[in-house]
Structures are given as C-alpha cells and as structure tokens.
Write an enzyme that holds these catalytic residues in place. Sequence first.
Site, PDB file in Angstrom:
ATOM      1  N   ARG A   1       2.339   6.154  -3.032  1.00  0.00           N
ATOM      2  CA  ARG A   1       3.368   6.956  -3.703  1.00  0.00           C
ATOM      3  C   ARG A   1       3.019   7.133  -5.178  1.00  0.00           C
ATOM      4  O   ARG A   1       3.160   8.226  -5.747  1.00  0.00           O
ATOM      5  CB  ARG A   1       4.733   6.274  -3.532  1.00  0.00           C
TER       6      ARG A   1
ATOM      7  N   THR B   1     -10.393   0.944   5.854  1.00  0.00           N
ATOM      8  CA  THR B   1      -9.741  -0.306   6.261  1.00  0.00           C
ATOM      9  C   THR B   1      -8.282  -0.089   6.659  1.00  0.00           C
ATOM     10  O   THR B   1      -7.556  -1.060   6.872  1.00  0.00           O
ATOM     11  CB  THR B   1      -9.804  -1.332   5.115  1.00  0.00           C
ATOM     12  N   ALA B   2      -7.865   1.165   6.766  1.00  0.00           N
ATOM     13  CA  ALA B   2      -6.477   1.471   7.112  1.00  0.00           C
ATOM     14  C   ALA B   2      -6.396   1.985   8.561  1.00  0.00           C
ATOM     15  O   ALA B   2      -6.841   1.321   9.487  1.00  0.00           O
ATOM     16  CB  ALA B   2      -5.906   2.476   6.117  1.00  0.00           C
ATOM     17  N   TYR B   3      -5.835   3.174   8.756  1.00  0.00           N
ATOM     18  CA  TYR B   3      -5.648   3.728  10.101  1.00  0.00           C
ATOM     19  C   TYR B   3      -6.988   3.875  10.826  1.00  0.00           C
ATOM     20  O   TYR B   3      -7.113   3.602  12.026  1.00  0.00           O
ATOM     21  CB  TYR B   3      -4.951   5.080   9.976  1.00  0.00           C
TER      22      TYR B   3
ATOM     23  N   ASP C   1       0.817  -1.213   0.000  1.00  0.00           N
ATOM     24  CA  ASP C   1       0.000   0.000   0.000  1.00  0.00           C
ATOM     25  C   ASP C   1       0.852   1.265   0.000  1.00  0.00           C
ATOM     26  O   ASP C   1       0.445   2.294  -0.539  1.00  0.00           O
ATOM     27  CB  ASP C   1      -0.935   0.000   1.222  1.00  0.00           C
TER      28      ASP C   1
END
Length: 295
Positions: free
Chosen positions: A76, A186-188, A71
């Site tokens: 990037r 679904t991340a942080y 990810d």
Amino acid sequence: MTRSALLVTHTGRRQSTQHARTVALDLIAAGFEVRVIADEVADLGLPDEVRSVDGEEAAEGIEIVLALGGDGTFLRAAELARPVKAPLLGINLGKVGFLAEAEIDHIDEAVREIISGDYTVDERLTLDVRAEYDGRLIAESWALNEVTVEKGQRAQMLELMVDVDGRPLSRYGCDGVVCATPTGSTAYSFSSGGPVVWPEVEALLLVPISAHALFSRPLVTAPTSTFKLTVDPYTSFAVLCCDGRRTWDLPPGSTVTVERGQLPVRLVRLAPRPFTDTLVAKFELPVVGWRGNRR
C-alpha cells in the site's frame, strides 16, 4: 531545509499503532515533518503538528516513506512512494514480511539510522500491465510482486493462451498464470511452484497455476520480454489482479500484456545482508540439514 517522512501503518493492529506513534514522535523530536494518511490519524493519537495527507500526492516531495506492518501495508505504501520516486522503508510488524528491511526488535535502531541518513537506496524492477477487450483499454496498472490472471468461477477451468515476445508459447487449461518480478518470486509465484530469484537479478517470471498440461513448468525470461495472456473466447470470465490489491474482471476474449515497468520501486537498505541470510531467516531453513547433525 526541513526533512520529511510519510508514515503508512496497519492501524487495525494495536501493536502497529503503538509502534507507529513512537516512530512519529522520535522523528518529530529529530526535526522531521511527519505526514500520516488521513484515514489513520485518529487511530494513532499523534500531536497536532503531524500533517494529515491523502490521495496520490501524499508522498510528494517526501524524503522517505515508512511502512509499519506486514507486506500488505508495504505494498500500500509502495503505491504512494513509486510515482514520486520516494525511498521506501518497510518495518515488519507482521509475520513473514519478506519486503521489509527492518524487524520489530530493531525499530529504534532503524529510526536512528534514518535520522542520521545512514542508509542506501536500491531500485526494484516492477511490472506494467494493460488489459484490452474488443479494441478497448479496460485496465492499466503496475505491480511490484506479481500480476495474475485467474479464473473467475471456482468450478470452471480457465483457458489461457500465452505468448512470449510476440510468439505463441502454449495454451493452458489452468486456474491462472502468475507473472512475477524477482522481488515477488517469494510471494504468490513461490506458492505456485515458481523459483526463488535473487532480487538483484533482472528477469521476469511466468508461473502457471494448477495447469492441466504436460508442460507447465515455471519460466524465467529476460527483463525485456513481453508476456501476452489471452482469455479464450469460449471460456469463462477471468480476473486480473496486481499485487493482490487491484482487480478487474476480464470478459472472454480479453488480452493482458505484461512487461517491465517504466518506474521502479526504490527500497531503503540499512545494514545490507546477503539475500541468502534473509531466506534462511524468513523460512527458518535448517542450515545444519533436514535430518540434523549426523555422527
């Protein structure tokens, strides 16, 4: 007309460079002009006809951007693809890889579909953010996953005032606040206790981090909402972070405004599958039940 592709790779992993080299050679054989980020060219060992590019114009006029890695590599690549509205395909060579469309075992198939043009493009909601202090703009950026305002000193709690749509919501003593998109749910946001939101849903998420408060529930608002986070003048400094990649220090008294981004990120879809199946696969959910089959 010559077709073109930009490759963005995690060159710190030998496996990633090997796969990137194979993808590049397959695209060249199919008549593509292949571009590679200047800092990555030496590690990939590609033919001379590969074009070395750098800067924000790396994806200008490109047909597709391919991100080979996890990810982090995808985010990037999104920084290059978004300004020029280029479609972005993630090929997961990392661990979870929620943002990727293709997995390592299906690289050859993914490349064939790109060459044949057998793909569609979805648009993902983003966030625009600006930070001000004493009437001055001190930061301006965007995020695909999340914008966070977090405490700058480990030993001190951060005091944040949160407004939604111009109205005060609550003052939090906390480690920080996450403002997320459905893509970033679904991340942080997820690890901070926020809900999983299907990427097709248009909404914004606000999730307090370790809040010392009776009301610290994650919130889901309209996509037209605006969040304003004010760092208390008498608290310690804070840190603004976009997608875990771009950071700025925020002095006490700073304000951060977060709203829907003007530009989406365009993601390539190959063989679309329900998001439910993606959740089950990425989190290895036991669809037969947590306690197994019962007789």
